[in-house]
Scaffold this motif. Sequence first.
Motif, PDB file in Angstrom:
ATOM      1  N   LYS A   1       0.847  -1.198   0.000  1.00 50.92           N
ATOM      2  CA  LYS A   1       0.000   0.000   0.000  1.00 50.92           C
ATOM      3  C   LYS A   1       0.880   1.244   0.000  1.00 50.92           C
ATOM      4  CE  LYS A   1      -4.534  -0.396   0.214  1.00 50.92           C
ATOM      5  NZ  LYS A   1      -5.260   0.343  -0.847  1.00 50.92           N
TER       6      LYS A   1
ATOM      7  N   ALA B   1       0.561   8.203   1.862  1.00 52.25           N
ATOM      8  CA  ALA B   1       0.838   9.623   1.631  1.00 52.25           C
ATOM      9  C   ALA B   1       0.754  10.311   2.987  1.00 52.25           C
ATOM     10  CB  ALA B   1      -0.155  10.186   0.619  1.00 52.25           C
TER      11      ALA B   1
ATOM     12  N   PRO C   1      -5.178   4.925  10.531  1.00 54.63           N
ATOM     13  CA  PRO C   1      -6.315   4.560  11.384  1.00 54.63           C
ATOM     14  C   PRO C   1      -6.923   3.203  11.001  1.00 54.63           C
ATOM     15  CG  PRO C   1      -6.463   6.880  10.791  1.00 54.63           C
ATOM     16  CD  PRO C   1      -5.311   6.298  10.006  1.00 54.63           C
TER      17      PRO C   1
ATOM     18  N   HIS D   1      -3.700  19.011   2.918  1.00 52.22           N
ATOM     19  CA  HIS D   1      -4.916  19.837   3.035  1.00 52.22           C
ATOM     20  C   HIS D   1      -4.525  21.242   3.515  1.00 52.22           C
ATOM     21  CE1 HIS D   1      -6.600  15.893   2.739  1.00 52.22           C
ATOM     22  NE2 HIS D   1      -6.708  15.618   4.021  1.00 52.22           N
TER      23      HIS D   1
ATOM     24  N   ARG E   1     -12.625  22.846   5.888  1.00 53.39           N
ATOM     25  CA  ARG E   1     -13.650  22.000   6.501  1.00 53.39           C
ATOM     26  C   ARG E   1     -13.274  20.524   6.485  1.00 53.39           C
ATOM     27  NH1 ARG E   1     -18.449  24.717   6.804  1.00 53.39           N
ATOM     28  NH2 ARG E   1     -18.941  23.136   8.320  1.00 53.39           N
ATOM     29  N   VAL E   2     -12.183  20.150   5.826  1.00 55.73           N
ATOM     30  CA  VAL E   2     -11.765  18.745   5.810  1.00 55.73           C
ATOM     31  C   VAL E   2     -11.204  18.395   7.191  1.00 55.73           C
ATOM     32  CG1 VAL E   2     -10.096  17.099   4.864  1.00 55.73           C
ATOM     33  CG2 VAL E   2     -11.204  18.747   3.353  1.00 55.73           C
TER      34      VAL E   2
ATOM     35  N   THR F   1      -3.379  14.364   2.506  1.00 52.94           N
ATOM     36  CA  THR F   1      -3.147  14.957   1.179  1.00 52.94           C
ATOM     37  C   THR F   1      -4.421  14.939   0.333  1.00 52.94           C
ATOM     38  OG1 THR F   1      -2.551  12.854   0.148  1.00 52.94           O
ATOM     39  CG2 THR F   1      -0.757  14.100   1.204  1.00 52.94           C
TER      40      THR F   1
ATOM     41  N   ALA G   1     -17.506   9.901   1.357  1.00 57.51           N
ATOM     42  CA  ALA G   1     -17.596  10.962   2.363  1.00 57.51           C
ATOM     43  C   ALA G   1     -16.459  11.962   2.220  1.00 57.51           C
ATOM     44  CB  ALA G   1     -17.557  10.350   3.769  1.00 57.51           C
TER      45      ALA G   1
ATOM     46  N   ASP H   1     -14.277  14.967   1.017  1.00 55.51           N
ATOM     47  CA  ASP H   1     -14.640  16.262   0.442  1.00 55.51           C
ATOM     48  C   ASP H   1     -13.931  16.532  -0.889  1.00 55.51           C
ATOM     49  OD1 ASP H   1     -16.394  17.349   2.587  1.00 55.51           O
ATOM     50  OD2 ASP H   1     -14.585  17.116   3.801  1.00 55.51           O
TER      51      ASP H   1
ATOM     52  N   LEU I   1      -8.065   3.640 -10.092  1.00 61.19           N
ATOM     53  CA  LEU I   1      -6.617   3.492  -9.932  1.00 61.19           C
ATOM     54  C   LEU I   1      -6.272   2.007  -9.790  1.00 61.19           C
ATOM     55  CD1 LEU I   1      -4.458   5.773  -9.601  1.00 61.19           C
ATOM     56  CD2 LEU I   1      -4.598   5.355  -7.151  1.00 61.19           C
TER      57      LEU I   1
ATOM     58  N   ILE J   1       0.266   4.658  -9.020  1.00 57.83           N
ATOM     59  CA  ILE J   1       0.421   5.727  -8.027  1.00 57.83           C
ATOM     60  C   ILE J   1      -0.164   7.007  -8.619  1.00 57.83           C
ATOM     61  CG2 ILE J   1       2.093   7.110  -6.723  1.00 57.83           C
ATOM     62  CD1 ILE J   1       3.968   4.688  -6.802  1.00 57.83           C
TER      63      ILE J   1
ATOM     64  N   GLY K   1     -14.027  17.912  12.473  1.00 54.51           N
ATOM     65  CA  GLY K   1     -13.416  16.584  12.464  1.00 54.51           C
ATOM     66  C   GLY K   1     -14.393  15.491  12.099  1.00 54.51           C
TER      67      GLY K   1
HETATM   68  C1  FAD Z   1     -10.848  11.779  12.472  1.00 51.29           C
HETATM   69  C2  FAD Z   1     -10.769  11.968  10.984  1.00 51.29           C
HETATM   70  C3  FAD Z   1     -11.655  12.839  10.366  1.00 51.29           C
HETATM   71  C4  FAD Z   1     -11.594  13.034   8.987  1.00 51.29           C
HETATM   72  N1  FAD Z   1     -12.488  13.890   8.417  1.00 51.29           N
HETATM   73  C5  FAD Z   1     -12.486  14.065   7.087  1.00 51.29           C
HETATM   74  C6  FAD Z   1     -13.409  14.942   6.460  1.00 51.29           C
HETATM   75  O1  FAD Z   1     -14.221  15.600   7.096  1.00 51.29           O
HETATM   76  N2  FAD Z   1     -13.370  15.042   5.101  1.00 51.29           N
HETATM   77  C7  FAD Z   1     -12.466  14.354   4.340  1.00 51.29           C
HETATM   78  O2  FAD Z   1     -12.471  14.493   3.138  1.00 51.29           O
HETATM   79  N3  FAD Z   1     -11.562  13.546   4.915  1.00 51.29           N
HETATM   80  C8  FAD Z   1     -11.542  13.380   6.266  1.00 51.29           C
HETATM   81  N4  FAD Z   1     -10.620  12.533   6.823  1.00 51.29           N
HETATM   82  C9  FAD Z   1      -9.671  11.808   5.957  1.00 51.29           C
HETATM   83  C10 FAD Z   1      -8.429  12.646   5.684  1.00 51.29           C
HETATM   84  O3  FAD Z   1      -8.776  13.756   4.906  1.00 51.29           O
HETATM   85  C11 FAD Z   1      -7.312  11.873   4.965  1.00 51.29           C
HETATM   86  O4  FAD Z   1      -6.194  12.701   4.977  1.00 51.29           O
HETATM   87  C12 FAD Z   1      -7.566  11.501   3.524  1.00 51.29           C
HETATM   88  O5  FAD Z   1      -8.760  10.793   3.351  1.00 51.29           O
HETATM   89  C13 FAD Z   1      -6.490  10.547   2.993  1.00 51.29           C
HETATM   90  O6  FAD Z   1      -5.355  11.239   2.630  1.00 51.29           O
HETATM   91  P1  FAD Z   1      -3.925  10.744   3.101  1.00 51.29           P
HETATM   92  O7  FAD Z   1      -2.939  11.514   2.343  1.00 51.29           O
HETATM   93  O8  FAD Z   1      -3.877  10.817   4.572  1.00 51.29           O
HETATM   94  O9  FAD Z   1      -3.928   9.238   2.564  1.00 51.29           O
HETATM   95  P2  FAD Z   1      -3.381   7.885   3.197  1.00 51.29           P
HETATM   96  O10 FAD Z   1      -4.036   7.635   4.501  1.00 51.29           O
HETATM   97  O11 FAD Z   1      -1.914   7.885   3.138  1.00 51.29           O
HETATM   98  O12 FAD Z   1      -3.918   6.845   2.118  1.00 51.29           O
HETATM   99  C14 FAD Z   1      -5.305   6.583   1.927  1.00 51.29           C
HETATM  100  C15 FAD Z   1      -5.477   5.544   0.823  1.00 51.29           C
HETATM  101  O13 FAD Z   1      -5.109   6.076  -0.438  1.00 51.29           O
HETATM  102  C16 FAD Z   1      -3.974   5.400  -0.978  1.00 51.29           C
HETATM  103  N5  FAD Z   1      -3.080   6.438  -1.519  1.00 51.29           N
HETATM  104  C17 FAD Z   1      -2.702   7.590  -0.896  1.00 51.29           C
HETATM  105  N6  FAD Z   1      -1.979   8.357  -1.719  1.00 51.29           N
HETATM  106  C18 FAD Z   1      -1.885   7.675  -2.882  1.00 51.29           C
HETATM  107  C19 FAD Z   1      -1.265   7.963  -4.136  1.00 51.29           C
HETATM  108  N7  FAD Z   1      -0.635   9.129  -4.356  1.00 51.29           N
HETATM  109  N8  FAD Z   1      -1.354   7.035  -5.121  1.00 51.29           N
HETATM  110  C20 FAD Z   1      -2.024   5.869  -4.894  1.00 51.29           C
HETATM  111  N9  FAD Z   1      -2.646   5.553  -3.750  1.00 51.29           N
HETATM  112  C21 FAD Z   1      -2.576   6.453  -2.757  1.00 51.29           C
HETATM  113  C22 FAD Z   1      -3.381   4.621   0.165  1.00 51.29           C
HETATM  114  O14 FAD Z   1      -2.740   3.443  -0.296  1.00 51.29           O
HETATM  115  C23 FAD Z   1      -4.616   4.301   0.992  1.00 51.29           C
HETATM  116  O15 FAD Z   1      -5.309   3.217   0.451  1.00 51.29           O
HETATM  117  C24 FAD Z   1     -10.636  12.337   8.206  1.00 51.29           C
HETATM  118  C25 FAD Z   1      -9.731  11.481   8.824  1.00 51.29           C
HETATM  119  C26 FAD Z   1      -9.781  11.285  10.196  1.00 51.29           C
HETATM  120  C27 FAD Z   1      -8.809  10.362  10.837  1.00 51.29           C
END
Ligand code: FAD
Lengths: 161, 292
Positions: free
Chosen positions: B29, B32, B39, B78, B100-101, B111, B122, B124, B161, B166, B191
């Motif tokens: 996996k 990012a 989680p 974000h 709001r994210v 990201t 869900a 945004d 994808l 990637i 949140g």
């Molecule tokens: C308490 C809580 C509240 C949240 N509230 C919201 C909200 O209100 N609105 C909202 O939109 N989100 C919300 N999120 C989610 C948050 O925005 C995450 O950051 C987002 O969903 C995932 O981005 P990440 O970069 O953290 O991805 P990661 O956690 O690193 O990855 C998520 C998934 O995408 C894949 N992935 C990531 N980047 C790539 C890439 N470049 N190429 C291929 N696959 C990839 C990973 O393999 C994995 O399967 C919340 C999260 C938490 C824990």
Amino acid sequence: MSDKVIVTTTVNGEEREATVEPRTLLVQMIRESLHLTGTHIGCDTTSCGTCTVLLDGRPVKSCTILAVQANGRDVLTVEGLEGADGLSPVQEGFQEEHGLHCGYCTPGMMMTVTALLEENPHPSEDEIRKAISGNLCRCTGYVNIIKAVHYAARKREGAAA
Amino acid sequence: MLPSTFDYVAPTSLDEAVQALAAGAGDAKIMAGGQSLLPMMKLRLASPATIIDLNGIAGLDTLEESDGMLRIGALVRHADLERSELIAERYPIIHDAAQRVADPLIRNRGTFCGSLAHGDPAGDWATVALTLGAELHAVGPNGAVVHSALDFQTSMFETQLGMDQILVEARIPVPKAGQGSAYLKIERKVGDYAAAAVGVMIVLDGATITEASIGLTNVGPLTIHAAAAAASLVGKSIDAAAAIEEAGRLAMEASQPSSDLRGAEEYKKDLVRVLTKRAVRKAGARAQGKEA
Ligand SMILES: Cc1cc2nc3c(=O)[nH]c(=O)nc-3n(C[C@H](O)[C@H](O)[C@H](O)COP(=O)(O)OP(=O)(O)OC[C@H]3O[C@@H](n4cnc5c(N)ncnc54)[C@H](O)[C@@H]3O)c2cc1C
């Protein structure tokens, strides 16, 4: 590999090394390998902000970062707030304005606020409320926390003058 | 809570990352921001054998306009979008959503591209990307691939994808003359994911709407493209209350929410109707320079 890895991190200005599994979370390394137990674990589900530390100056939830991801980077924990001349303005503010009740959220809260004041030395109440909206306090209702931040802002200004 | 054990790979180039992902053969996996993946791993909803961390790859944090496109690289957080002056000035829908994210701490890690790759209805950003007609540029063992944000999600948590691809960057057409946009989200608390949210982009010629696009968040199994609602606005005046009312009704018809702790189905449907009307008006006011 899933073998242990060596993580070298600057923690509170000092270079520290720990040998951890890749799955070790940053908060666990901080508490269990580096024995800095000021950083608390709260919900452990990325919701409460109690475990907040500054990673390269930005407040992040250390329960949702791998320890290895801090390799080569700068970490500031609550233990690093105090300076040579005593409590930091933020710490003093929390003390003076009673910005805590049980104290569990306080380390994370102070880290977030420390980063806020670096970026915005004179935040409005709205800006403070927005900045701490990822840090939950279940005791005080935030009013004294906001007073503490205003106190710290005034104190920093005084110190700079 | 600890994730299960995994091998950790920290490539310093995209090529290395692509190779590592291919070598992982479906059980690796990409990480990012880790704000959704970690989680899930802690709850053992995901137990990948290998984690490939993108954070050590230089050049993935591009956030700029070039050749008529806004480029958002795979490591743009974000919070980078929230603080960007370019975004605040030219992409109000992104600026709205960025505040709001999740919460400010999660926004420092998570990201834009990771959110899209996560495929959560869900999320945004999927709605914002769909509303703005983003191209999603990915790379795999067979080279570059471009997906469209319009049909990127295929089912809950599934996207176009490939397992070996990637997502490198999202590209969004720069705003046209007369363009305005908005993102309105109702959440129970900071949140939390949206009870419902609506993204709107319109283009005006004088007071006449010449183009429109509407996306809906968290009111169905996929991010929803409310195409009929958007089409109904084209040719109408931005001041025509009946036309905006009708777009709200059509957006509501396109939504398929289910009742849960965030609200009853009827409530969420009505949120979609009301938020759509408000977002169209806000996008219109912004297109006319009457509102920031
Ligand atoms: C308490 C809580 C509240 C949240 N509230 C919201 C909200 O209100 N609105 C909202 O939109 N989100 C919300 N999120 C989610 C948050 O925005 C995450 O950051 C987002 O969903 C995932 O981005 P990440 O970069 O953290 O991805 P990661 O956690 O690193 O990855 C998520 C998934 O995408 C894949 N992935 C990531 N980047 C790539 C890439 N470049 N190429 C291929 N696959 C990839 C990973 O393999 C994995 O399967 C919340 C999260 C938490 C824990």
